[in-house]
Scaffold this motif. Sequence first.
Motif, PDB file in Angstrom:
ATOM      1  N   ALA A 222      47.694  42.695  33.908  1.00 53.20           N
ATOM      2  CA  ALA A 222      46.529  42.542  34.778  1.00 53.20           C
ATOM      3  C   ALA A 222      46.115  41.080  34.695  1.00 53.20           C
ATOM      4  N   TYR A 223      45.697  40.534  35.836  1.00 52.20           N
ATOM      5  CA  TYR A 223      45.404  39.103  35.924  1.00 52.20           C
ATOM      6  C   TYR A 223      44.020  38.876  36.507  1.00 52.20           C
ATOM      7  N   LEU A 224      43.306  37.909  35.942  1.00 55.90           N
ATOM      8  CA  LEU A 224      41.980  37.543  36.416  1.00 55.90           C
ATOM      9  C   LEU A 224      42.019  36.121  36.959  1.00 55.90           C
ATOM     10  N   MET A 225      41.541  35.949  38.196  1.00 59.33           N
ATOM     11  CA  MET A 225      41.374  34.628  38.788  1.00 59.33           C
ATOM     12  C   MET A 225      39.885  34.368  38.915  1.00 59.33           C
ATOM     13  N   THR A 226      39.383  33.356  38.237  1.00 55.43           N
ATOM     14  CA  THR A 226      37.961  33.062  38.258  1.00 55.43           C
ATOM     15  C   THR A 226      37.656  32.007  39.316  1.00 55.43           C
ATOM     16  N   THR A 227      36.503  32.167  39.997  1.00 53.47           N
ATOM     17  CA  THR A 227      36.082  31.214  41.019  1.00 53.47           C
ATOM     18  C   THR A 227      34.559  31.082  40.964  1.00 53.47           C
ATOM     19  N   PRO A 228      34.003  30.028  41.565  1.00 57.00           N
ATOM     20  CA  PRO A 228      32.541  29.886  41.590  1.00 57.00           C
ATOM     21  C   PRO A 228      31.835  30.992  42.357  1.00 57.00           C
ATOM     22  N   ALA A 229      32.565  31.695  43.211  1.00 59.38           N
ATOM     23  CA  ALA A 229      31.968  32.758  44.025  1.00 59.38           C
ATOM     24  C   ALA A 229      32.204  34.149  43.454  1.00 59.38           C
TER      25      ALA A 229
ATOM     26  N   ILE B 110      38.576  37.514  40.982  1.00 57.06           N
ATOM     27  CA  ILE B 110      39.575  38.402  41.577  1.00 57.06           C
ATOM     28  C   ILE B 110      40.383  39.022  40.444  1.00 57.06           C
ATOM     29  N   LEU B 111      40.581  40.320  40.492  1.00 64.11           N
ATOM     30  CA  LEU B 111      41.389  41.024  39.501  1.00 64.11           C
ATOM     31  C   LEU B 111      42.616  41.608  40.188  1.00 64.11           C
ATOM     32  N   ILE B 112      43.783  41.372  39.612  1.00 62.02           N
ATOM     33  CA  ILE B 112      45.017  41.986  40.103  1.00 62.02           C
ATOM     34  C   ILE B 112      45.466  43.042  39.100  1.00 62.02           C
ATOM     35  N   ASN B 113      45.519  44.274  39.550  1.00 60.75           N
ATOM     36  CA  ASN B 113      45.978  45.474  38.848  1.00 60.75           C
ATOM     37  C   ASN B 113      44.857  46.148  38.056  1.00 60.75           C
ATOM     38  N   ALA B 114      44.805  47.464  38.230  1.00 66.05           N
ATOM     39  CA  ALA B 114      43.834  48.304  37.535  1.00 66.05           C
ATOM     40  C   ALA B 114      44.497  49.128  36.441  1.00 66.05           C
ATOM     41  N   ASN B 115      45.834  49.170  36.463  1.00 64.98           N
ATOM     42  CA  ASN B 115      46.640  49.862  35.453  1.00 64.98           C
ATOM     43  C   ASN B 115      46.318  51.354  35.365  1.00 64.98           C
ATOM     44  N   LEU B 116      46.375  51.940  34.198  1.00 70.65           N
ATOM     45  CA  LEU B 116      46.222  53.388  34.032  1.00 70.65           C
ATOM     46  C   LEU B 116      44.778  53.833  34.271  1.00 70.65           C
TER      47      LEU B 116
ATOM     48  N   LEU C 130      39.363  43.473  44.018  1.00 70.53           N
ATOM     49  CA  LEU C 130      40.424  44.124  43.246  1.00 70.53           C
ATOM     50  C   LEU C 130      41.669  44.220  44.121  1.00 70.53           C
ATOM     51  N   LEU C 131      42.793  43.763  43.581  1.00 66.46           N
ATOM     52  CA  LEU C 131      44.090  43.841  44.241  1.00 66.46           C
ATOM     53  C   LEU C 131      45.050  44.601  43.338  1.00 66.46           C
ATOM     54  N   ILE C 132      46.137  45.100  43.905  1.00 65.60           N
ATOM     55  CA  ILE C 132      47.183  45.727  43.099  1.00 65.60           C
ATOM     56  C   ILE C 132      48.543  45.226  43.559  1.00 65.60           C
TER      57      ILE C 132
ATOM     58  N   ALA D 118      33.478  46.010  43.518  1.00 61.39           N
ATOM     59  CA  ALA D 118      34.392  45.049  44.131  1.00 61.39           C
ATOM     60  C   ALA D 118      34.959  45.597  45.434  1.00 61.39           C
ATOM     61  N   GLN D 119      35.482  44.709  46.257  1.00 62.58           N
ATOM     62  CA  GLN D 119      36.194  45.092  47.473  1.00 62.58           C
ATOM     63  C   GLN D 119      37.649  45.353  47.098  1.00 62.58           C
TER      64      GLN D 119
END
Length: 298
Positions: A53-60, A63-69, A93-95, A115-116
């Motif tokens: 799972a990956y987190l991208m941080t931004t001033p706004a 973004i999280l990629i993958n929710a896993n189990l 949230l993305l997968i 999250a969207q």
Amino acid sequence: MRFPFLQKLAVVFLFTNFVAQLRAEVRPEWTAPLAPFRIADNLYYVGSKDLAAYLMTTPAGNILINANLPSSPAQIRASVEKLGFRWKDTKILLIGQAHFDHAGGSAEILRETHAQFMVMEYDAGVAESGGKTDFLHASGSLEEYPPAHVDRVLHDGDTVMLGGTTLTAHRTGGHTRGCTTWTMQAHLPKEPAGTLRKVVIVGGYTLWSDFQLVDRPGHPESYPGIADDFRRTFAVYKALPVDIFLGDHGMHFGLSEKLARMPGEGDEVWVDPQGYRAAIEEGERAFEKQLAEQQAGK
């Protein structure tokens, strides 16, 4: 240079039946916690020892990629907060794929963060059904998971933008119909300002023994055009420019081996275009082998 994880990867591809037997089990490394860490300036790893799972941080917001189990949100949240970020700041949230080990925790994460949820076409309906509409569901091969509402259906080449960070969604179908590989640019902390690395987060391309690639009497294709999807997927992978190689499972991009080398090599350990190319070539060979066997009626 051939890294040890590629030798392990080759073994995985040679024994697809063994992988198929294990695929729906919750393996210990899927839930084993791993200390979160930074990969690039605003890109962090917040998954377990194997489920990425990956987190991208931004001033706004983030973004999280993958929710896993279905059981993973608490672990992912703990990792995000250990890094000093707020869970409620997760805005998108993305997968990478709509299987239970990557999308299973989506509903809980959405409930906690509001999250969207943005998912590639073909996988969007699967995520909303909790896995029930996956093409392999009837075989009993897949675990179901809590359904999650999708706010935006993505298409190949769409971008997701937040706070100056842009991710591009590439449909790399086959493993799931809407399997998604994410690309972005990122700066490594110790490199000169303005130097941007090309990041590829592979959505998945492995085959299971019950994937039917050829339409034969009594053995229909897993879904119409699955073999063509795999061919296109490998063509896409081979065409993508890449510096930083990441993926859906830690074992697919040598996570544990690279972490062990990180104290001596620093952030540059994640720059691995050779490992990426070798992994993709290994996967394509496994696909061609399974396709040829099914075409021969085996």
